[in-house]
Enzyme design. Structure first.
Site, PDB file in Angstrom:
ATOM      1  N   GLU A 123     -56.755  21.235  -5.926  1.00  0.00           N
ATOM      2  CA  GLU A 123     -56.122  20.477  -7.015  1.00  0.00           C
ATOM      3  C   GLU A 123     -55.129  21.432  -7.669  1.00  0.00           C
ATOM      4  O   GLU A 123     -55.488  22.238  -8.520  1.00  0.00           O
ATOM      5  CB  GLU A 123     -57.155  19.994  -8.042  1.00  0.00           C
ATOM      6  CG  GLU A 123     -56.529  19.063  -9.062  1.00  0.00           C
ATOM      7  CD  GLU A 123     -57.110  19.173 -10.452  1.00  0.00           C
ATOM      8  OE1 GLU A 123     -56.877  18.266 -11.271  1.00  0.00           O
ATOM      9  OE2 GLU A 123     -57.803  20.169 -10.761  1.00  0.00           O
ATOM     10  N   ASP A 173     -61.248  22.428  -7.736  1.00  0.00           N
ATOM     11  CA  ASP A 173     -60.823  22.005  -9.068  1.00  0.00           C
ATOM     12  C   ASP A 173     -59.950  23.066  -9.755  1.00  0.00           C
ATOM     13  O   ASP A 173     -60.291  24.253  -9.738  1.00  0.00           O
ATOM     14  CB  ASP A 173     -62.078  21.758  -9.921  1.00  0.00           C
ATOM     15  CG  ASP A 173     -61.759  21.224 -11.302  1.00  0.00           C
ATOM     16  OD1 ASP A 173     -61.397  20.044 -11.393  1.00  0.00           O
ATOM     17  OD2 ASP A 173     -61.883  21.987 -12.279  1.00  0.00           O
ATOM     18  N   HIS A 227     -60.094  10.419 -10.910  1.00  0.00           N
ATOM     19  CA  HIS A 227     -60.835  10.248 -12.160  1.00  0.00           C
ATOM     20  C   HIS A 227     -60.075  10.762 -13.386  1.00  0.00           C
ATOM     21  O   HIS A 227     -60.566  10.647 -14.496  1.00  0.00           O
ATOM     22  CB  HIS A 227     -62.181  10.970 -12.043  1.00  0.00           C
ATOM     23  CG  HIS A 227     -61.984  12.447 -11.921  1.00  0.00           C
ATOM     24  ND1 HIS A 227     -61.410  13.023 -10.798  1.00  0.00           N
ATOM     25  CD2 HIS A 227     -62.237  13.463 -12.772  1.00  0.00           C
ATOM     26  CE1 HIS A 227     -61.320  14.326 -10.974  1.00  0.00           C
ATOM     27  NE2 HIS A 227     -61.820  14.629 -12.157  1.00  0.00           N
ATOM     28  N   ASP A 228     -58.900  11.356 -13.189  1.00  0.00           N
ATOM     29  CA  ASP A 228     -58.086  11.836 -14.311  1.00  0.00           C
ATOM     30  C   ASP A 228     -56.888  10.925 -14.579  1.00  0.00           C
ATOM     31  O   ASP A 228     -56.121  11.180 -15.506  1.00  0.00           O
ATOM     32  CB  ASP A 228     -57.530  13.237 -14.014  1.00  0.00           C
ATOM     33  CG  ASP A 228     -58.605  14.308 -13.927  1.00  0.00           C
ATOM     34  OD1 ASP A 228     -59.678  14.133 -14.535  1.00  0.00           O
ATOM     35  OD2 ASP A 228     -58.370  15.323 -13.235  1.00  0.00           O
ATOM     36  N   ASP A 265     -67.079  18.844  -4.963  1.00  0.00           N
ATOM     37  CA  ASP A 265     -66.140  19.386  -5.937  1.00  0.00           C
ATOM     38  C   ASP A 265     -66.517  20.835  -6.208  1.00  0.00           C
ATOM     39  O   ASP A 265     -67.687  21.138  -6.458  1.00  0.00           O
ATOM     40  CB  ASP A 265     -66.212  18.566  -7.234  1.00  0.00           C
ATOM     41  CG  ASP A 265     -64.842  18.274  -7.803  1.00  0.00           C
ATOM     42  OD1 ASP A 265     -64.086  19.236  -8.006  1.00  0.00           O
ATOM     43  OD2 ASP A 265     -64.539  17.089  -8.043  1.00  0.00           O
TER      44      ASP A 265
HETATM   45  O1  ISL Z   1     -54.653  18.967 -17.695  1.00  0.00           O
HETATM   46  C1  ISL Z   1     -53.757  19.071 -16.892  1.00  0.00           C
HETATM   47  C2  ISL Z   1     -52.372  19.037 -17.325  1.00  0.00           C
HETATM   48  O2  ISL Z   1     -52.230  18.029 -18.299  1.00  0.00           O
HETATM   49  C3  ISL Z   1     -54.002  19.152 -15.478  1.00  0.00           C
HETATM   50  O3  ISL Z   1     -52.976  19.742 -14.822  1.00  0.00           O
HETATM   51  C4  ISL Z   1     -55.270  19.880 -15.214  1.00  0.00           C
HETATM   52  O4  ISL Z   1     -55.086  20.966 -14.428  1.00  0.00           O
HETATM   53  C5  ISL Z   1     -56.155  19.003 -14.472  1.00  0.00           C
HETATM   54  O5  ISL Z   1     -56.354  17.885 -15.273  1.00  0.00           O
HETATM   55  C6  ISL Z   1     -57.457  19.688 -14.140  1.00  0.00           C
HETATM   56  O6  ISL Z   1     -58.375  18.715 -13.826  1.00  0.00           O
HETATM   57  C7  ISL Z   1     -59.606  19.088 -13.306  1.00  0.00           C
HETATM   58  O7  ISL Z   1     -60.244  20.079 -14.072  1.00  0.00           O
HETATM   59  C8  ISL Z   1     -60.623  19.708 -15.378  1.00  0.00           C
HETATM   60  C9  ISL Z   1     -61.380  18.389 -15.424  1.00  0.00           C
HETATM   61  O8  ISL Z   1     -61.473  17.948 -16.753  1.00  0.00           O
HETATM   62  C10 ISL Z   1     -60.711  17.326 -14.596  1.00  0.00           C
HETATM   63  O9  ISL Z   1     -61.501  16.160 -14.590  1.00  0.00           O
HETATM   64  C11 ISL Z   1     -60.519  17.891 -13.227  1.00  0.00           C
HETATM   65  O10 ISL Z   1     -59.994  16.958 -12.329  1.00  0.00           O
HETATM   66  C12 ISL Z   1     -61.498  20.814 -15.887  1.00  0.00           C
HETATM   67  O11 ISL Z   1     -62.509  21.101 -14.965  1.00  0.00           O
END
Ligand code: ISL
Ligand code: CA
Length: 538
Positions: free
Chosen positions: A253, A198, A321-322, A97
C-alpha cells in the site's frame, strides 16, 4: 505466463463487516467460512483479509496488540486454521494484512519500551526529547493534530504518524526487524500465500527527523518519511528473509507513490510484486481528500494511461476499506437503473485493464455510501479527528465525511432483505445501509441483469482470456469527452472496451463493431448514459 497473482481476481474482506456468525454484531472468521462458496461462485481466486489480529481497535485492527493471536471477537486460531484449509480446498489463496509501520500502544514491545529510557525495547520505537517543552518536530499525524505524544513516565515523546495509540516502529533497529521477519515467516509456515503491506511507504524516516517547512504549528511533511533511501534496504531485506523461495506474493500500500518511484519498487522483483497507487482515489480531492471536486474524465484517462505504460503490472481497484463506495463516487445513484448500469460500467472500465483486479466486498452488488447525519453513526477515528479539528466549519467537514468518510465502505455486507441484511441476528457494530432491501446478494442472485451477475460474467471472461490478462494496452479516443475506451491485444486477438462516463447518450464509434463479449446499456449503436461494451474484433 502462469503467475497465479496475475491471473486471479482478488477480493478484499473487511472481517468486522462481512458476516457475523454468533449474533454479537461483529463479523467473524466462522462467518467468512460460511460465505466461501459465494466467493467461489463469483469467480474469486484470492482473498485479502484486513487485519484479524488481537487489537484494541483504536483503528479497527490496524493497531495490533499481538501479531500472532486472533482478535477475540473474530474467533480463535483454530477458526483461522479451518478458514485457511477451507479456502485452499476451494483453490482460493489467502493474503494477510501486514501492519508493521506501527503497533498498538498495548503491544508487549511498546509496554516495555515506555517503561524507561534504558529498557531493551526502548529503541523498538521512535523516542525523542522535546524542544522547549514542545514536540520534537512539527509533523502532523493522519489522525491527530500532532504526530508526537508525550509520555509522562519517561519524560520523552514518541512518534505516531497515525493515532496516538499507533506508535511507529523504529525500522532502524535490527532486532525489531528480525522479530518482524520471524513473525512473517511463522504465518508463511501456517500456509498463507502472501501479504498486503500496510502504510509501507512510511517505514523509514529521514535521519534527524527534520521539521516540515510550512506555516502553522503542525505541518504535513510526507517528504520526510515517504520512500526514504533506507526503505528500499528494508524491503530488500524483508524480501530475502521472508519472501524469496516461496510461492507467494506481496502487494504494497504505497501512499504517495509516483510512477518513477513505483519502478524502483516493483522492477527486478527485489522489493514487492505489486503496489496500490493512489492517483485514481485521490482524483476527486483538491489539496487533500476532504475538498471534494467532481470526477474529471480526461484526468482519469491520463492517470490510467500513464500507469498502464509505466510498470509492467498494475493493481486494478476502485475501492477498499479506506475509500467511499465507487458507485456513489464515480458512478450515478440518481435512479436504480443508473446505479445498476453505472456499477457495471465502472467494473468494465477498470477490470479489463492490464493488471490484477482487487474487488472490495459489496462492490459486486453495487453497494452505496451511507447517508450519515450525526456523530453517533460514525465509528472511524479519521472522521472523529476531522470533526474535532473543524468545529468552526462543521458543514464542510460533514460534506467530506458523507462523500469520503471511511465508514461508507465499512457498513455491513448486505446479504438478504432480512433484518440487518442477514449480516447479524444481533445489533451490528455499525449501522446497516437503509437501502438493504433493494440492494442485497439474495435479490441480486435472483435477477439475471443484476450487478452481481455482471461481475460474475466479467470475471469469467477475464479469467478465460489470455488477451485480457496478458495483452498489451492502448488508450483509444483520448480526447472524447464522454467515452473512456481502450484496446487489448495479444497475438492476433484484439478486444476493445468502451465506457460512457457521462449522463448522456453517446454513439458507439464504428471501430467497436464486433462480437459483443459484455454489455450494459448498449442499445444498437448507442451507449446509454453510463453504459459499457466490450467487443472482440476479427
Ligand atoms: O492517510 C493517508 C493519506 O490521507 C493515506 O495515504 C494513508 O497512508 C493510508 O490511509 C494508510 O492506510 C492504512 O494504514 C492506516 C489504516 O488506518 C488504514 O485503514 C490502512 O489502510 C494505519 O494503519
Ligand atoms: Ca461475531
Amino acid at each position: 505466463m502462469g503467475t497465479w497473482w496475475k491471473e486471479r481476481v482478488f477480493y478484499q474482506i473487511y472481517p468486522r463487516s462481512f458476516q457475523d456468525s454468533n449474533g454479537d454484531g461483529i463479523g467473524d472468521l466462522r462467518g467468512i467460512i460460511r460465505r466461501l462458496d459465494y466467493l467461489k461462485e463469483l469467480g474469486v481466486g484470492a482473498v485479502w483479509l484486513s487485519p484479524i489480529y488481537d487489537s484494541p481497535n483504536a483503528d479497527m485492527g490496524y493497531d495490533i496488540r499481538d501479531y500472532e493471536k486472533i482478535m477475540t471477537e473474530f474467533g480463535t486460531m483454530e477458526d483461522f486454521d479451518e478458514l485457511l484449509r477451507e479456502m485452499h480446498k476451494r483453490d482460493i489463496k489467502l493474503i494477510m494484512d501486514l501492519v508493521v509501520n506501527h503497533t498498538s500502544d498495548e503491544h508487549r514491545w511498546f509496554k516495555e519500551s515506555r517503561k524507561s529510557r534504558d529498557n531493551p525495547y526502548r529503541d523498538y520505537y521512535i523516542w525523542r526529547d522535546g524542544q522547549n517543552g514542545q514536540e520534537p518536530n512539527n509533523w502532523v499525524s493522519f489522525f491527530a493534530p500532532s504526530a508526537w505524544h508525550y509520555d509522562e513516565g519517561s519524560s520523552q515523546w514518541y512518534l505516531h504518524l497515525f493515532a496516538d495509540k499507533q506508535p511507529d516502529l523504529n525500522w532502524g533497529n535490527p532486532c525489531m526487524r528480525r522479530e518482524i521477519y520471524d513473525m512473517i515467516n511463522r504465518w508463511f509456515d501456517k500456509g498463507v500465500d502472501g501479504f498486503r503491506m500496510d502504510a509501507i511507504s512510511f517505514l523509514a524516516k529521514e535521519p534527524g527527523l527534520p521539521s516540515g517547512s510550512g506555516e502553522g504549528r503542525y505541518v504535513f511533511s510526507p517528504e520526510h518519511y515517504t520512500f526514504q533511501p533506507r526503505l528500499h534496504d528494508y524491503l530488500r531485506e524483508m524480501r530475502r528473509e521472508c519472501f524469496d523461495g516461496r510461492d507467494c506474493m506481496c502487494v504494497g500500500e504505497t501512499s504517495f507513490v509516483t510512477t518513477d518511484i513505483a519502478k524502483t519498487l516493483v522492477e527486478g522483483g527485489q522489493e514487492m510484486d505489486l503496489l496500490f497507487q493512489f492517483d485514481i482515489v485521490e482524483m476527486d480531492g483538491e489539496g487533500g481528500k476532504w475538498n471534494v471536486i467532481p470526477f474529471d474524465l480526461s484526468r482519469f484517462k491520463k492517470i490510467i494511461n500513464d500507469w498502464q505504460h509505466a510498470i509492467d503490472w498494475n493493481t486494478l481497484f476502485w475501492g477498499n476499506h479506506d475509500q467511499p463506495r465507487i458507485v456513489s463516487r464515480f458512478g450515478c445513484t440518481a435512479s436504480e437503473e443508473l446505479r445498476v448500469r453505472s456499477a457495471k460500467m465502472l467494473a468494465t472500465a477498470m477490470y479489463l485493464l492490464r493488471g490484477t483486479p482487487f474487488l472490495y466486498q459489496g462492490e459486486e452488488i453495487g453497494m452505496t455510501n451511507y447517508p450519515f447525519t450525526c456523530e453517533a453513526e460514525l465509528r472511524d477515528i479519521e472522521s472523529f479527528n476531522l470533526l474535532e479539528q473543524n468545529r468552526d466549519r462543521e458543514d464542510w467537514a460533514w460534506r467530506g465525511i458523507r462523500a469520503k468518510g471511511r465508514d461508507n465502505s465499512r457498513t455491513p455486507m448486505q446479504w438478504t432483505d432480512a433484518p440487518n441484511a442477514g449480516f447479524t441476528t444481533g445489533t451490528p457494530w455499525i449501522g446497516v445501509n437503509p437501502n438493504y432491501r433493494e440492494i442485497n446478494v439474495e435479490k441480486a442472485l435472483a435477477e439475471e441483469d443484476s450487478v452481481l451477475h455482471f461481475y460474475r460474467r466479467l470475471i469469467a471472461l477475464r479469467s478465460g482470456s489470455e488477451t485480457l490478462q496478458y495483452g498489451n494496452f492502448t488508450l483509444l479516443l483520448p480526447d472524447d469527452p464522454q467515452l473512456f475506451a481502450y484496446k487489448r491485444t495479444l497475438g492476433d486477438e484484439t478486444i476493445l472496451v468502451c465506457c460512457n462516463f457521462s449522463g448522456s447518450e453517446a454513439a458507439i464509434p464504428a471501430q467497436f463493431a464486433g462480437e459483443r463479449l459484455l454489455a450494459a446499456g448498449a442499445d444498437g449503436d448507442t451507449l446509454l448514459p453510463y453504459g459499457a461494451v466490450a467487443v472482440r474484433i476479427e
